[in-house]
Design an enzyme around this catalytic site. Structure first.
Site, PDB file in Angstrom:
ATOM      1  N   ASP A   1      18.140 -71.950  78.885  1.00 19.58           N
ATOM      2  CA  ASP A   1      17.285 -70.778  78.660  1.00 19.58           C
ATOM      3  C   ASP A   1      18.190 -69.581  78.350  1.00 19.58           C
ATOM      4  O   ASP A   1      19.076 -69.245  79.137  1.00 19.58           O
ATOM      5  CB  ASP A   1      16.436 -70.519  79.904  1.00 19.58           C
ATOM      6  CG  ASP A   1      15.378 -69.452  79.661  1.00 19.58           C
ATOM      7  OD1 ASP A   1      14.234 -69.663  80.093  1.00 19.58           O
ATOM      8  OD2 ASP A   1      15.696 -68.410  79.061  1.00 19.58           O
ATOM      9  N   ASP A  27      13.269 -69.554  73.135  1.00 18.42           N
ATOM     10  CA  ASP A  27      14.623 -69.452  73.698  1.00 18.42           C
ATOM     11  C   ASP A  27      14.924 -70.482  74.787  1.00 18.42           C
ATOM     12  O   ASP A  27      15.879 -70.322  75.523  1.00 18.42           O
ATOM     13  CB  ASP A  27      14.874 -68.030  74.227  1.00 18.42           C
ATOM     14  CG  ASP A  27      14.392 -67.834  75.649  1.00 18.42           C
ATOM     15  OD1 ASP A  27      13.342 -68.408  75.998  1.00 18.42           O
ATOM     16  OD2 ASP A  27      15.064 -67.133  76.405  1.00 18.42           O
ATOM     17  N   GLU A  28      14.126 -71.528  74.900  1.00 21.26           N
ATOM     18  CA  GLU A  28      14.434 -72.505  75.957  1.00 21.26           C
ATOM     19  C   GLU A  28      14.054 -73.912  75.541  1.00 21.26           C
ATOM     20  O   GLU A  28      13.127 -74.118  74.753  1.00 21.26           O
ATOM     21  CB  GLU A  28      13.736 -72.141  77.273  1.00 21.26           C
ATOM     22  CG  GLU A  28      12.248 -72.103  77.168  1.00 21.26           C
ATOM     23  CD  GLU A  28      11.556 -71.848  78.498  1.00 21.26           C
ATOM     24  OE1 GLU A  28      11.895 -72.476  79.510  1.00 21.26           O
ATOM     25  OE2 GLU A  28      10.631 -71.039  78.492  1.00 21.26           O
TER      26      GLU A  28
HETATM   27  P1  TTP Z   1      12.182 -65.487  78.763  1.00 22.64           P
HETATM   28  O1  TTP Z   1      13.159 -66.613  78.622  1.00 22.64           O
HETATM   29  O2  TTP Z   1      11.110 -65.623  79.769  1.00 22.64           O
HETATM   30  O3  TTP Z   1      12.949 -64.146  79.136  1.00 22.64           O
HETATM   31  P2  TTP Z   1      14.348 -63.594  78.640  1.00 22.64           P
HETATM   32  O4  TTP Z   1      15.070 -64.602  77.802  1.00 22.64           O
HETATM   33  O5  TTP Z   1      14.133 -62.266  77.994  1.00 22.64           O
HETATM   34  O6  TTP Z   1      15.124 -63.347  79.996  1.00 22.64           O
HETATM   35  P3  TTP Z   1      15.717 -64.433  81.007  1.00 22.64           P
HETATM   36  O7  TTP Z   1      17.190 -64.164  81.046  1.00 22.64           O
HETATM   37  O8  TTP Z   1      15.054 -64.142  82.312  1.00 22.64           O
HETATM   38  O9  TTP Z   1      15.386 -65.795  80.469  1.00 22.64           O
HETATM   39  O10 TTP Z   1      11.504 -65.191  77.367  1.00 22.64           O
HETATM   40  C1  TTP Z   1      12.214 -65.296  76.131  1.00 22.64           C
HETATM   41  C2  TTP Z   1      11.771 -64.210  75.190  1.00 22.64           C
HETATM   42  O11 TTP Z   1      10.357 -64.309  74.952  1.00 22.64           O
HETATM   43  C3  TTP Z   1      12.005 -62.811  75.701  1.00 22.64           C
HETATM   44  O12 TTP Z   1      13.319 -62.337  75.395  1.00 22.64           O
HETATM   45  C4  TTP Z   1      10.932 -62.024  75.015  1.00 22.64           C
HETATM   46  C5  TTP Z   1       9.796 -63.001  74.828  1.00 22.64           C
HETATM   47  N1  TTP Z   1       8.742 -62.779  75.827  1.00 22.64           N
HETATM   48  C6  TTP Z   1       7.661 -61.963  75.478  1.00 22.64           C
HETATM   49  O13 TTP Z   1       7.565 -61.488  74.343  1.00 22.64           O
HETATM   50  N2  TTP Z   1       6.691 -61.701  76.433  1.00 22.64           N
HETATM   51  C7  TTP Z   1       6.757 -62.199  77.700  1.00 22.64           C
HETATM   52  O14 TTP Z   1       5.865 -61.929  78.518  1.00 22.64           O
HETATM   53  C8  TTP Z   1       7.867 -63.052  78.030  1.00 22.64           C
HETATM   54  C9  TTP Z   1       7.979 -63.608  79.425  1.00 22.64           C
HETATM   55  C10 TTP Z   1       8.832 -63.301  77.084  1.00 22.64           C
HETATM   56 MG    MG Z   2      15.233 -66.572  78.435  1.00 20.87          MG
END
Ligand code: TTP
Ligand code: MG
Length: 394
Positions: free
Chosen positions: A11, A105-106
């Site tokens: 992720d 992103d995961e």
């Molecule tokens: P995530 O992997 O949940 O968050 P992140 O990568 O920003 O942070 P982390 O280090 O905790 O993993 O989500 C990936 C992307 O998806 C995030 O950068 C932006 C988008 N996203 C949204 O647009 N709305 C949301 O509610 C979430 C949770 C994510």
């Molecule tokens: Mg992330």
């Protein structure tokens, strides 16, 4: 029992914000919020610098600004995020064909068959992390475990830029400490029910017989029984081979606001469409799954006018199903919502030009346009103010 497996969950860290900080050096080391500024804007993500102030995804921008007045607000740039995502997924595919994207992103990677070539899962994970940094100047966190459930939890334990390994012989001890709320879909109400039974961690659930769990939790009982023993047999299925692609989310509470559910559905539709496009699949059928607070679950399906992988087409169908459900059966507060695409067709249905032109409009832009149209200019929000669970249940 299946053979022992080694699953990675990768992720990316603060993904949208990290891409912006990479592309705009003046943002590095600063609190950054990705989203549209304005009274109805919502934070897509916050840089780790901004998280220290209590800013996070799905939070109204006005609140985030109150918590961190010096935060720099950057509107989302879907094209850059899609490009970075593509690079990262190409790295994953160097190590195994079994890559299952969960969102932009995961992904899960089943590396069981790659261990002999690369040595160990830890070596693979370190190599993936190194390649991500070398080739994209971003960082990702990795969890290694014998199954998907544990790998996903593990990747989150040492964020950002972390690596967490749960060895098979550590699973029992790990689950013994893991709060019950870490099970996807277990919200505050279910958590309270467990607490009443004297259970606060997943491992403690082992002390309950299956029939007691069934009495208390109905159709979820079997899953709780298995997870408490570290059993999760869900396979890593790459979208190229999948027969269906779905995203679903269990809410922590019953959601009584149809627009709130529509927002979540739109985010799910965007993710499903993105995954279809990645493998050049076109779906003929779209299914909506709705679970009420009392756990009754219904599904409603529709056939698309022609097979498609565009957010707009899938969204028209998903929204149509939702609105028809409300019109015919009456709205009831919703506990879970999910969007599934099936009946794939690999032949593009549109003229090449039309398809190309449409592809230029990024998934994020398409979704953004639709949200703006439906919910107002500053209403960008993907997952709502609720925990995400974009995995189908085991
Ligand atoms: P995530 O992997 O949940 O968050 P992140 O990568 O920003 O942070 P982390 O280090 O905790 O993993 O989500 C990936 C992307 O998806 C995030 O950068 C932006 C988008 N996203 C949204 O647009 N709305 C949301 O509610 C979430 C949770 C994510
Ligand atoms: Mg992330």
């Amino acid at each position: 029992m299946n053979q022992p497996r080694t699953i990675l969950h990768v992720d990316m860290d603060a993904f949208f914000a990290a891409v912006e900080q990479r592309d705009h050096p003046e943002l590095r080391g600063k609190p950054v919020l990705i989203g549209h500024d304005g009274p109805r804007g919502v934070v897509a993500t916050a840089s780790y610098e901004a998280r220290k102030f209590g800013c996070h995804s799905a939070q109204p921008i006005v609140i985030a600004k109150r918590r961190c007045p010096e935060a720099i607000i950057v509107p989302p740039n879907g094209k850059a995020y899609r490009q970075a995502s593509k690079q990262v997924f190409e790295i994953f595919e160097r190590f195994t064909p079994l890559v299952q994207p969960l969102s932009i992103d995961e992904a899960f990677l089943d590396v069981t068959g790659s261990l002999r070539l690369h040595g160990s899962a830890e070596t693979i994970a370190q190599e993936i992390r190194r390649l991500i940094t070398d080739e994209t100047q971003l960082t990702g966190s990795v969890g290694i475990a014998p199954n998907k459930f544990l790998a996903k939890i593990a990747s989150d334990l040492d964020k950002p830029d972390g690596l967490t390994i749960i060895q098979p012989d550590q699973v029992e001890a790990f689950l013994h400490e893991l709060p019950i709320g870490k099970i996807p879909g277990v919200g505050p109400a279910t958590e309270r029910k467990f607490h009443h039974l004297g259970i606060t961690t997943i491992g403690q659930t082992r002390s309950l017989d299956l029939d007691v769990l069934q009495q208390q939790f109905g159709s979820s009982a079997q899953r709780y029984w298995e997870l408490s023993r570290g059993i999760d047999e869900r396979q890593v299925v790459s979208d190229g081979e999948a027969k269906s692609i779905s995203h679903e989310q269990t809410f922590g509470v019953d959601v009584a606001e149809p627009d709130e559910i529509r927002r979540v559905m739109l985010g799910q539709t965007e993710q499903v469409a993105w995954r279809l496009r990645k493998y050049d699949l076109h779906a003929r059928t779209l299914t909506l799954k709705i679970r009420y607070g009392d756990f009754e679950t219904i599904t409603r399906s529709t056939t698309l006018q022609s097979p498609s992988n565009h957010t707009d087409d899938l969204w028209t169908s998903a929204k149509g199903l939702f609105d028809t459900w409300i019109a015919k059966e009456g709205f009831k507060p919703v506990r879970l919502i999910g969007v599934t695409a099936t009946q794939f067709d690999q032949t593009p249905q549109m003229g090449l030009f039309e398809d190309e032109n449409r592809d230029k409009q990024s998934a994020v832009e398409q979704a953004t346009d639709t949200i703006v149209e439906k919910f107002g200019k500053h209403a960008i929000r993907r997952a709502g103010a609720i925990p995400r669970d974009n995995e189908p249940r085991p």
